[in-house]
Enzyme design. Sequence first.
Site: not given
Ligand SMILES: [Zn+2]
Length: 289
Positions: A84, A105
């Site tokens: 994540d 990300d």
């Molecule tokens: Zn998140």
Amino acid sequence: MLVSAKEMLQKAKAGHYAVGQFNINNLEWTKSILLTAQEMDSPVILGVSEGAGKYMCGFKTVSAMVKAMIEELNITVPVALHLDHGTYEGCYKCIEAGFSSIMFDGSSYPIDENVAKTKELVKICAEKGMSLEAEVGSIGGEEDGVVGMGECADPDECKAIADLGVDMLAAGIGNIHGKYPANWPGLSFETLAAVQEKTGEMPLVLHGGTGIPDDMIKKAINLGVAKINVNTECQLSFAAATRKYIEEGKDLQGKGYDPRKLLAPGAEAIKATVREKIELFGSAGKASE
Ligand SMILES: [Zn+2]
């Protein structure tokens, strides 16, 4: 069985439901989520943040634990083990550790650099049979020390990243991590619809699933969200149940201090939260379909 998230999300998108990503923090968390997904015949994604990975003694420890647990508990529903909000370096560590899915990300990079790094990871993930999530437009709230303002993603940037061949896309639509403030204006469905229009079949990801009203969740699923991340809600349930056990003095009765007893109410509370979310997201019974 440990699989990439690609197929389960394509099915979810086509079937107009969403698969839950539940973040794990330790053995109890993992066990509660896996058993609930199995009981409900639902595909599931186990999310691991870089901070939680470090806490659990590294991604190799997490990967070994999850794989062994799937085998020992006879978990037959599709399970993806997913990084994540991965950094570029963290993505490589998880590829090496045997994760089946990663999120890169790159939202803090300029779009060109986000594109270049995502492109590179798309190639590696395809070779390894792993799925890849990309992010455009930062998600608000705090995530491992990084504070985002909950901006809305630019649909054209979303298309540029989606076209690189990622398997799922997190687009900021006003959602935030952690608890939502009282003055939160709600999700921007206009942004979501515009992103969906530009990205077509791409499964979209909704981060910060804790505290979004049920009707907004359902509307988001109707507009193309196929993966919803839940983290804080399980933490709150676990903490409340553990607090109750201790405040009732149960740890002082008999062998109530035994960790298997002390942590049991919290583990049950996580199961209840996961069950509720799986029902809301509509993924119950979909594993064997
Ligand atoms: Zn998140």
